[in-house]
Enzyme design. Structure first.
Site, PDB file in Angstrom:
ATOM      1  N   ARG A  61       0.901  -1.174   0.068  1.00  0.00           N
ATOM      2  CA  ARG A  61      -0.498   0.032   0.495  1.00  0.00           C
ATOM      3  C   ARG A  61       1.193   0.881   0.118  1.00  0.00           C
ATOM      4  O   ARG A  61       1.491   2.306   1.351  1.00  0.00           O
ATOM      5  CB  ARG A  61      -0.949  -0.208   1.143  1.00  0.00           C
ATOM      6  CG  ARG A  61      -1.654   1.205   1.178  1.00  0.00           C
ATOM      7  CD  ARG A  61      -2.739   1.497   0.618  1.00  0.00           C
ATOM      8  NE  ARG A  61      -3.695   0.197  -0.088  1.00  0.00           N
ATOM      9  CZ  ARG A  61      -4.264  -0.245  -0.313  1.00  0.00           C
ATOM     10  NH1 ARG A  61      -4.328   0.686  -1.962  1.00  0.00           N
ATOM     11  NH2 ARG A  61      -5.323  -1.133  -1.022  1.00  0.00           N
ATOM     12  N   GLN A  84      -7.519  -8.082  -9.413  1.00  0.00           N
ATOM     13  CA  GLN A  84      -7.270  -6.397  -9.685  1.00  0.00           C
ATOM     14  C   GLN A  84      -5.750  -5.492  -9.854  1.00  0.00           C
ATOM     15  O   GLN A  84      -5.143  -6.689  -9.002  1.00  0.00           O
ATOM     16  CB  GLN A  84      -8.206  -5.701  -8.386  1.00  0.00           C
ATOM     17  CG  GLN A  84      -7.302  -4.104  -8.446  1.00  0.00           C
ATOM     18  CD  GLN A  84      -9.063  -2.965  -8.341  1.00  0.00           C
ATOM     19  OE1 GLN A  84      -9.619  -3.105  -9.327  1.00  0.00           O
ATOM     20  NE2 GLN A  84      -8.946  -2.246  -7.030  1.00  0.00           N
ATOM     21  N   ARG A  89       2.687  -6.641  -9.365  1.00  0.00           N
ATOM     22  CA  ARG A  89       3.445  -6.284  -8.620  1.00  0.00           C
ATOM     23  C   ARG A  89       2.845  -7.107  -6.983  1.00  0.00           C
ATOM     24  O   ARG A  89       3.164  -6.837  -6.440  1.00  0.00           O
ATOM     25  CB  ARG A  89       2.466  -5.644  -7.868  1.00  0.00           C
ATOM     26  CG  ARG A  89       0.616  -5.443  -7.672  1.00  0.00           C
ATOM     27  CD  ARG A  89      -0.712  -4.634  -7.058  1.00  0.00           C
ATOM     28  NE  ARG A  89      -2.146  -4.926  -6.776  1.00  0.00           N
ATOM     29  CZ  ARG A  89      -2.630  -4.198  -6.205  1.00  0.00           C
ATOM     30  NH1 ARG A  89      -2.408  -3.203  -6.218  1.00  0.00           N
ATOM     31  NH2 ARG A  89      -4.257  -4.747  -5.987  1.00  0.00           N
ATOM     32  N   HIS A 166       1.757   2.866 -10.526  1.00  0.00           N
ATOM     33  CA  HIS A 166       1.075   3.071  -9.223  1.00  0.00           C
ATOM     34  C   HIS A 166       1.235   4.086  -7.996  1.00  0.00           C
ATOM     35  O   HIS A 166       1.052   3.498  -7.258  1.00  0.00           O
ATOM     36  CB  HIS A 166       0.233   2.083  -8.780  1.00  0.00           C
ATOM     37  CG  HIS A 166      -1.289   2.221  -8.300  1.00  0.00           C
ATOM     38  ND1 HIS A 166      -1.496   2.767  -7.210  1.00  0.00           N
ATOM     39  CD2 HIS A 166      -2.359   2.012  -8.704  1.00  0.00           C
ATOM     40  CE1 HIS A 166      -2.809   3.056  -7.362  1.00  0.00           C
ATOM     41  NE2 HIS A 166      -3.447   2.076  -7.756  1.00  0.00           N
ATOM     42  N   ASP A 215     -11.299   9.334  -8.720  1.00  0.00           N
ATOM     43  CA  ASP A 215     -10.316   8.215  -9.074  1.00  0.00           C
ATOM     44  C   ASP A 215     -11.218   8.583 -10.580  1.00  0.00           C
ATOM     45  O   ASP A 215     -12.227   8.163 -10.926  1.00  0.00           O
ATOM     46  CB  ASP A 215     -11.828   7.076  -8.558  1.00  0.00           C
ATOM     47  CG  ASP A 215     -10.765   5.742  -8.736  1.00  0.00           C
ATOM     48  OD1 ASP A 215     -10.862   4.211  -8.238  1.00  0.00           O
ATOM     49  OD2 ASP A 215      -9.945   5.999  -9.557  1.00  0.00           O
ATOM     50  N   GLU A 272      -0.856   8.321 -11.443  1.00  0.00           N
ATOM     51  CA  GLU A 272      -0.935   7.379 -12.170  1.00  0.00           C
ATOM     52  C   GLU A 272      -0.016   7.078 -13.646  1.00  0.00           C
ATOM     53  O   GLU A 272      -1.559   7.015 -13.924  1.00  0.00           O
ATOM     54  CB  GLU A 272      -1.799   6.224 -11.413  1.00  0.00           C
ATOM     55  CG  GLU A 272      -2.006   5.909 -10.005  1.00  0.00           C
ATOM     56  CD  GLU A 272      -3.255   5.580  -9.488  1.00  0.00           C
ATOM     57  OE1 GLU A 272      -2.875   4.457 -10.301  1.00  0.00           O
ATOM     58  OE2 GLU A 272      -3.724   5.757  -8.803  1.00  0.00           O
TER      59      GLU A 272
HETATM   60  O1  TA6 Z   1      -5.526   4.128  -9.353  1.00  0.00           O
HETATM   61  C1  TA6 Z   1      -6.692   3.725  -8.764  1.00  0.00           C
HETATM   62  C2  TA6 Z   1      -7.141   2.962  -8.008  1.00  0.00           C
HETATM   63  O2  TA6 Z   1      -7.877   1.844  -9.417  1.00  0.00           O
HETATM   64  C3  TA6 Z   1      -8.529   2.804  -7.286  1.00  0.00           C
HETATM   65  O3  TA6 Z   1     -10.032   2.187  -8.228  1.00  0.00           O
HETATM   66  C4  TA6 Z   1      -8.727   2.143  -6.263  1.00  0.00           C
HETATM   67  O4  TA6 Z   1      -9.595   0.890  -6.523  1.00  0.00           O
HETATM   68  C5  TA6 Z   1      -6.971   2.098  -6.329  1.00  0.00           C
HETATM   69  O5  TA6 Z   1      -6.623   1.420  -7.104  1.00  0.00           O
HETATM   70  C6  TA6 Z   1      -6.243   0.874  -5.353  1.00  0.00           C
HETATM   71  O6  TA6 Z   1      -6.564   0.082  -5.569  1.00  0.00           O
HETATM   72  P1  TA6 Z   1      -5.828  -1.804  -4.890  1.00  0.00           P
HETATM   73  O7  TA6 Z   1      -6.216  -3.209  -5.558  1.00  0.00           O
HETATM   74  O8  TA6 Z   1      -4.214  -1.897  -4.744  1.00  0.00           O
HETATM   75  O9  TA6 Z   1      -5.850  -1.635  -3.582  1.00  0.00           O
END
Ligand code: TA6
Length: 305
Positions: A61, A84, A89, A166, A215, A272
């Site tokens: 994070r 996601q 990563r 990111h 966002d 990003e």
């Molecule tokens: O880059 C923005 C995003 O896509 C947000 O929608 C939020 O989900 C963030 O990434 C963090 O994502 P993560 O999977 O690291 O919690």
């Protein structure tokens, strides 16, 4: 010692005082310290939540997570088994070599190839290299994506992917402004449509703030942009990374993030650069390189404002 390796980290030290630390896990840059011309004392430029996992148990994070082969929830048929933001990563990369080590800068190259755990969810042949270069006032990160579907094992086939850095940029989220995004089209993920899609909007602000939950996915962003705040700022120059995401959850969404430190959303803005609207495509044997250069060199002008 300009390049050290210890405890799964690669530590870069520049002769003029700047430094960077990269976890082999996720090839995640977790620290970048740099000064400015008038204030050479290096300061930390990235945010990493004090609740972040740094032991490889989950994506970090903070810092600079490398996003590949998909951004956000997967949509491509070849990515549907992925989580996601893809797998880059959350896999452990290999230290390949020192690319440069001189007065100008220190540069290292990390690599990632498929593993049984990756192959179980992603069967396209690929090779990734992540090159981090530290200069006195700059940090650059390059992602090299190679389509290796040229062996007997894999029939030649194009590789389609998304990629993004990111960046959690350390900045006061109440005061930071990002330029120049005016007149760009963007998708607002905080306001989904009835069908669940992001709402398309036109950016009318000259400086974009993140004072509320933000966002936003900007399409076809300029090749250079900057973030400024009272007494500080950062310039970002990009190549191939045609889109830009700006994210800050503020308390509304940040309080629900398990590994977000208390009020952590007040200390950063995610800026990003990526290729995230549509998919980059490379033919067998070809390599795509996405680069960002983060710089503090112009911070002095903001300090005097
Ligand atoms: O880059 C923005 C995003 O896509 C947000 O929608 C939020 O989900 C963030 O990434 C963090 O994502 P993560 O999977 O690291 O919690």
């Amino acid at each position: 010692m300009p390049v050290e390796q210890s405890n799964g980290r690669v530590i870069l030290s520049h002769p003029k005082g700047s430094s960077a630390q990269i976890l082999l896990y996720g090839a995640t840059v977790v620290s970048w310290k740099a000064g400015t011309k008038p204030h050479p004392e290096p300061a930390e430029r990235l945010f990493v939540s004090s609740k972040a996992s740094l032991d490889g148990s989950k994506p970090v994070r903070g810092g600079i997570p490398v996003i590949f082969p998909c951004f956000g929830a997967p949509t491509h048929p070849e990515h549907l088994k992925l989580g996601q933001h893809g797998f880059a990563r959350s896999e452990t990369w290999s230290f390949e070599k020192i690319v440069m080590d001189n007065e100008a800068g220190v540069s290292v190259r990390l690599t990632l190839e498929t593993t049984p755990s990756i192959a179980a969810k992603y069967d396209k042949p690929f090779h990734l290299a992540f090159v981090v270069t530290l200069a006195e006032h700059q940090l650059s990160t390059d992602l090299h994506v190679t389509n290796t579907s040229t062996s007997d094992m894999f029939p030649p086939d194009n590789l389609e992917f998304q990629a993004l850095f990111h960046n959690y940029i350390r900045a006061p989220s109440e005061d930071v402004l990002i330029f120049p995004l005016q007149n760009l089209h963007y998708y607002d993920k905080t306001e989904p449509t009835e069908e669940g899609r992001s709402k398309a909007k036109l950016e009318t602000r000259s400086g974009v703030d993140v004072r509320k939950f933000t966002d936003s996915v900007y399409e076809d962003a300029p090749p250079k942009y900057e973030a400024t705040w009272p007494g500080g700022g950062i310039d970002i120059n990009v190549t191939q990374l045609k889109d830009l995401v700006v994210w800050n959850p503020q308390e509304e969404a940040g309080a629900k993030i398990a590994d977000m430190e208390d009020k952590g959303w007040e200390k950063y803005v995610c800026i990003e650069p990526g290729f995230v609207r549509g998919f980059a495509t490379i033919e067998p044997g070809r390599t795509w390189i996405g680069q960002q250069v983060l710089s503090t060199i112009h911070e002095e002008r903001r300090m005097n404002q």
